[in-house]
Scaffold this motif. Structure first.
Motif, mmCIF file in Angstrom:
data_model
loop_
_atom_site.group_PDB
_atom_site.id
_atom_site.type_symbol
_atom_site.label_atom_id
_atom_site.label_comp_id
_atom_site.label_asym_id
_atom_site.label_seq_id
_atom_site.Cartn_x
_atom_site.Cartn_y
_atom_site.Cartn_z
ATOM 1 N N GLY A 115 0.765 -1.293 0.110
ATOM 2 C CA GLY A 115 0.080 -0.043 0.293
ATOM 3 C C GLY A 115 0.935 1.239 -0.011
ATOM 4 N N SER A 116 0.473 2.169 0.778
ATOM 5 C CA SER A 116 1.310 3.397 1.084
ATOM 6 C C SER A 116 1.456 3.728 2.451
ATOM 7 C CB SER A 116 0.575 4.331 0.255
ATOM 8 O OG SER A 116 -0.860 4.534 1.047
ATOM 9 N N ILE A 117 2.550 4.721 2.580
ATOM 10 C CA ILE A 117 2.820 5.097 3.814
ATOM 11 C C ILE A 117 2.469 6.419 4.291
ATOM 12 C CG2 ILE A 117 4.528 5.679 5.660
ATOM 13 C CD1 ILE A 117 6.520 3.953 4.070
ATOM 14 N N PRO A 118 1.435 6.470 5.280
ATOM 15 C CA PRO A 118 0.696 7.781 5.584
ATOM 16 C C PRO A 118 1.902 8.633 6.259
ATOM 17 C CG PRO A 118 0.046 6.284 7.178
ATOM 18 C CD PRO A 118 0.838 5.831 5.976
ATOM 19 N N ARG A 119 1.809 10.189 6.123
ATOM 20 C CA ARG A 119 2.571 10.981 6.869
ATOM 21 C C ARG A 119 2.205 11.299 8.000
ATOM 22 N NH1 ARG A 119 6.020 14.083 3.103
ATOM 23 N NH2 ARG A 119 5.542 13.627 0.912
ATOM 24 N N HIS A 120 1.011 11.417 8.456
ATOM 25 C CA HIS A 120 0.632 11.840 9.701
ATOM 26 C C HIS A 120 -0.279 11.019 10.583
ATOM 27 C CE1 HIS A 120 2.112 15.522 7.921
ATOM 28 N NE2 HIS A 120 1.064 15.901 6.919
ATOM 29 N N ARG A 121 -0.174 9.814 10.410
ATOM 30 C CA ARG A 121 -0.783 8.881 11.101
ATOM 31 C C ARG A 121 0.120 7.419 11.353
ATOM 32 N NH1 ARG A 121 -4.499 5.890 8.149
ATOM 33 N NH2 ARG A 121 -4.814 6.936 6.298
ATOM 34 N N LEU A 122 0.045 6.715 12.125
ATOM 35 C CA LEU A 122 0.897 5.459 12.177
ATOM 36 C C LEU A 122 0.518 4.560 11.009
ATOM 37 C CD1 LEU A 122 2.965 4.202 14.082
ATOM 38 C CD2 LEU A 122 1.110 3.063 15.202
#
Length: 455
Positions: A24-31
């Motif tokens: 998937g993808s890595i969020p910037r502002h949540r775990l």
């Protein structure tokens, strides 16, 4: 508490299957929901950090940006040690004690037992050290007032408008009136100004040995003499604290005849920053008191749940022992001669840059690197561009040079400041001066082009 409110549904996401195995993808502002590969996570963070400025070209900061690899080895080997756990890490505690004694002796404190029982401690930085010194001053003032049966509800602290913001923080956080004396004909507090601002509610005067605005020393001995005269004429006994955040690691080596430290009876405490000209990576600071009488015992806590009864006096509790150990390394490694050589070289480079700036023509120097290795300069005559334009232009060459207004009393003067630290070389100074000249020429050329266009 965050100053910015984030909405997860609107967050940007990083889409690179190399980071997360294509899941998937890595969020910037949540775990992130899933665990990431360690090397991928490392690369992800490193890519973010590539956009930071080059620390060696950062002429804005006073903070150390270079240490020897041996120091880095010691830091890495002790990152897990908590300096507060003195029972578990007794050698780290002993190293902290030695550092305090070394600094107390360097600053000419008269300590018992051959200089081995100095009163002081390490901190996360000079700002925390200043807070601790301010607390001790307020507590001692309040005790004197209460003993005399006088009102102790309106303490004030006298200092120049050029003090570092930590002192304004102290005043606000600990409910002390900050008497910020405006600059008047000098870039820092004068003796007459200091004495005139004092009254029965003054807990102390703060003298700065190395202003962050221009690198100049305040006249500590003159301020002490003015306070002596004030006591002789009024009976007011006003303590003096020296904020030697930077100068505490410069003056003892380069200005040995200068009276600013515990040789002056009026000086009750001194703070300094180990991670500035103490030559250590952030963050470590130091505070030393003249004697145990100057540090009220009620401010010292005894902690019993770490394996033994240990005294502690700090705003912060847990913090790494690594930077204290690194400070001890630099003190042992360089000794007096080494510190003297390093600081003299920094001063020589700063004065060389000052000479180069002066030769360029459009600038007036407020300081020349002759005290702290710091120079500040302003535009002599505006020419369609200002110091803020020049600061921005220098960024195109990678140089970070701050532009800002001087404090109250000189707030109409805007300056650029260059800080020279260990690791900055004469070669880098030549490169900086060359890029400064190119920046000035480019800005002047743009202005001339604008004038010609309008005509």
């Amino acid at each position: 508490m965050s100053l910015h409110k984030h909405h997860p549904q609107h967050e940007e996401k990083i889409t690179d299957s190399a980071f997360d195995g294509g899941v998937g993808s890595i969020p910037r502002h949540r775990l992130p929901r899933h665990t990431q590969d360690a090397d991928a996570a490392l690369r992800f963070v490193q890519d973010e950090l590539m956009l930071d400025g080059n620390a060696r070209q950062n002429l804005a900061t006073f903070v150390t940006t270079w240490m020897e690899p041996q120091a880095a080895t010691l830091i890495q080997a002790s990152l897990e040690k908590n300096i507060i756990d003195k029972d578990e890490y007794p050698r780290s505690a002993e190293i902290e004690r030695r550092c305090v004694n070394i600094l107390a002796n360097l600053w000419n404190a008269s300590t018992p037992a051959g200089g081995e029982d100095a009163i002081g401690c390490s901190t996360t930085g000079s700002s925390e050290a200043a807070m601790l010194a301010g607390m001790a001053l307020k507590w001692r003032w309040r005790a004197r007032r209460e003993e005399a049966g006088a009102n102790a509800s309106k303490p004030n602290l006298v200092m120049g408008a050029n003090v570092q913001v930590c002192w304004e923080k102290f005043a606000r956080y600990w409910d002390v009136e900050a008497r910020l004396v405006p600059l008047d004909g000098a870039t820092h507090l004068t003796a007459d100004q200091a004495a005139a601002a004092c009254d029965e509610n003054t807990i102390a005067v703060v003298a700065v040995l190395g202003s962050t605005f221009d690198g100049s020393y305040e006249p500590v001995a003159e301020i002490a003499a003015a306070l002596d005269a004030l006591q002789a004429s009024t009976g007011l006994d006003i303590p003096l604290h020296v904020d030697a955040a930077s100068g505490g690691f410069i003056a003892p080596f380069l200005d040995q005849e200068l009276l600013w430290d515990f040789r002056l009876d009026r000086v009750k405490s001194i703070n300094a920053s180990g991670h500035k000209y103490g030559l250590v990576y952030p963050g470590v600071g130091w505070v030393v008191w003249r004697s145990s009488d100057d540090l009220p015992r009620e401010l010292i806590f005894s902690v019993d749940y770490l394996g033994g009864s240990m005294p502690t006096f700090a705003l912060n509790f847990s913090r790494p022992a690594s930077q204290v150990i690194a400070q001890y390394y630099t003190l042992v490694r360089y000794g007096f001669d080494g510190y003297q050589r390093i600081q003299q070289r920094a001063r020589d480079i700063a004065t060389t840059i000052a000479q180069g700036v002066e030769k360029l023509g459009p600038f007036t120097l407020l300081s020349r690197g002759e005290e702290l290795p710091v120079l500040a300069f302003k535009l002599t005559t505006p020419d369609g561009w200002d110091v803020y334009d020049l600061s921005h232009e220098l960024r195109s060459f990678g140089w970070i040079v701050p532009a800002y207004p001087m404090p109250k009393g000189m707030a109409d003067v805007d300056v650029l400041r260059v800080v020279v630290r260990n690791g900055f070389t004469f070669d880098l100074a030549e490169m900086f001066l060359a890029d400064l000249a190119k920046s000035v020429a480019r800005l002047s050329g743009q202005q001339q082009a604008r004038v010609a266009f309008h005509h």
